[in-house]
Design a protein around this motif. Structure first.
Motif, PDB file in Angstrom:
ATOM      1  N   ILE A   3       0.892  -1.070  -0.030  1.00  0.00           N
ATOM      2  CA  ILE A   3       0.080  -0.062  -0.010  1.00  0.00           C
ATOM      3  C   ILE A   3       0.753   1.223  -0.010  1.00  0.00           C
ATOM      4  O   ILE A   3       1.710   1.383   0.616  1.00  0.00           O
ATOM      5  CB  ILE A   3      -0.890  -0.121   1.458  1.00  0.00           C
ATOM      6  N   TYR A   4       0.729   2.140  -0.846  1.00  0.00           N
ATOM      7  CA  TYR A   4       1.362   3.267  -1.109  1.00  0.00           C
ATOM      8  C   TYR A   4       0.770   4.526  -0.735  1.00  0.00           C
ATOM      9  O   TYR A   4      -0.607   4.600  -0.555  1.00  0.00           O
ATOM     10  CB  TYR A   4       1.944   3.313  -2.687  1.00  0.00           C
ATOM     11  N   GLN A   5       1.509   5.581  -0.562  1.00  0.00           N
ATOM     12  CA  GLN A   5       0.929   6.888  -0.162  1.00  0.00           C
ATOM     13  C   GLN A   5       1.501   7.900  -1.142  1.00  0.00           C
ATOM     14  O   GLN A   5       2.492   7.735  -1.931  1.00  0.00           O
ATOM     15  CB  GLN A   5       1.414   7.218   1.543  1.00  0.00           C
ATOM     16  N   VAL A  13       1.408  10.708   2.939  1.00  0.00           N
ATOM     17  CA  VAL A  13      -0.084  10.732   3.294  1.00  0.00           C
ATOM     18  C   VAL A  13      -0.855   9.956   2.248  1.00  0.00           C
ATOM     19  O   VAL A  13      -0.541   9.829   1.094  1.00  0.00           O
ATOM     20  CB  VAL A  13      -0.649  12.262   3.316  1.00  0.00           C
ATOM     21  N   ASP A  14      -1.990   9.775   2.768  1.00  0.00           N
ATOM     22  CA  ASP A  14      -3.291   9.213   1.892  1.00  0.00           C
ATOM     23  C   ASP A  14      -3.850  10.092   1.018  1.00  0.00           C
ATOM     24  O   ASP A  14      -3.814  11.518   1.487  1.00  0.00           O
ATOM     25  CB  ASP A  14      -4.456   8.247   2.753  1.00  0.00           C
ATOM     26  N   ILE A  35      -2.893   2.192  -4.840  1.00  0.00           N
ATOM     27  CA  ILE A  35      -2.047   3.388  -5.000  1.00  0.00           C
ATOM     28  C   ILE A  35      -3.324   4.522  -4.672  1.00  0.00           C
ATOM     29  O   ILE A  35      -4.489   4.241  -5.232  1.00  0.00           O
ATOM     30  CB  ILE A  35      -1.513   3.523  -6.548  1.00  0.00           C
ATOM     31  N   PRO A  36      -2.787   5.649  -4.133  1.00  0.00           N
ATOM     32  CA  PRO A  36      -3.807   6.716  -3.674  1.00  0.00           C
ATOM     33  C   PRO A  36      -4.303   7.250  -4.969  1.00  0.00           C
ATOM     34  O   PRO A  36      -3.716   7.495  -5.872  1.00  0.00           O
ATOM     35  CB  PRO A  36      -3.022   7.622  -2.981  1.00  0.00           C
ATOM     36  N   ALA A  46      -0.454  19.825  -2.544  1.00  0.00           N
ATOM     37  CA  ALA A  46       0.703  19.620  -3.121  1.00  0.00           C
ATOM     38  C   ALA A  46       1.484  21.001  -3.583  1.00  0.00           C
ATOM     39  O   ALA A  46       2.495  21.299  -3.350  1.00  0.00           O
ATOM     40  CB  ALA A  46       0.977  18.676  -4.336  1.00  0.00           C
ATOM     41  N   VAL A  47       0.368  21.591  -4.486  1.00  0.00           N
ATOM     42  CA  VAL A  47       0.900  23.071  -4.964  1.00  0.00           C
ATOM     43  C   VAL A  47       0.984  24.010  -3.907  1.00  0.00           C
ATOM     44  O   VAL A  47       2.321  24.929  -3.808  1.00  0.00           O
ATOM     45  CB  VAL A  47      -0.186  23.418  -5.990  1.00  0.00           C
TER      46      VAL A  47
END
Length: 108
Positions: A3-5, A13-14, A35-36, A46-47
């Motif tokens: 399981i990736y974040q 983070v999720d 994958i999220p 993110a920006v």
């Protein structure tokens, strides 16, 4: 199943909505990772994190020479993570591991 974040603002983070999707190994057709599924809120986070880092982090006060040194540090090079990313790339591209022995970017 792995399981990736998502990496946002230096933290794993999720996705804000909690949605994920399975990715499948093309050799076996079996799911191997979740994958999220990031949406607009995640992109905005993110920006905003990138803008903050650019305007007030170490990058903002660094001279061009210092910025160049930061980019050349091994930890900032994608090649340093190449080994951990190989399974993702191999399965997504249906390539054998041996084809990814060459670093993604040059190390200085």
């Amino acid at each position: 199943m792995k399981i990736y974040q998502t990496l946002i603002g230096g933290a794993w983070v999720d996705a804000r909505g909690g949605d994920t999707f399975e990715t499948h190994n093309p050799f076996t057709a079996q799911p191997w990772a979740r994958i999220p599924r990031c949406g607009a809120q995640d992109v905005n986070r993110a920006v905003a994190a990138a803008k903050t880092a650019f305007e007030s982090g170490a990058w903002a006060s660094a001279t061009p020479t210092m910025r160049g040194a930061m980019l050349r540090r091994p930890k900032s090079q994608p090649a340093c993570r190449a080994r951990s990313l190989r399974p993702c790339s191999n399965w997504a591209e249906s390539r054998p591991t041996s084809s990814l022995q060459t670093p993604i970017c040059p190390m200085r």
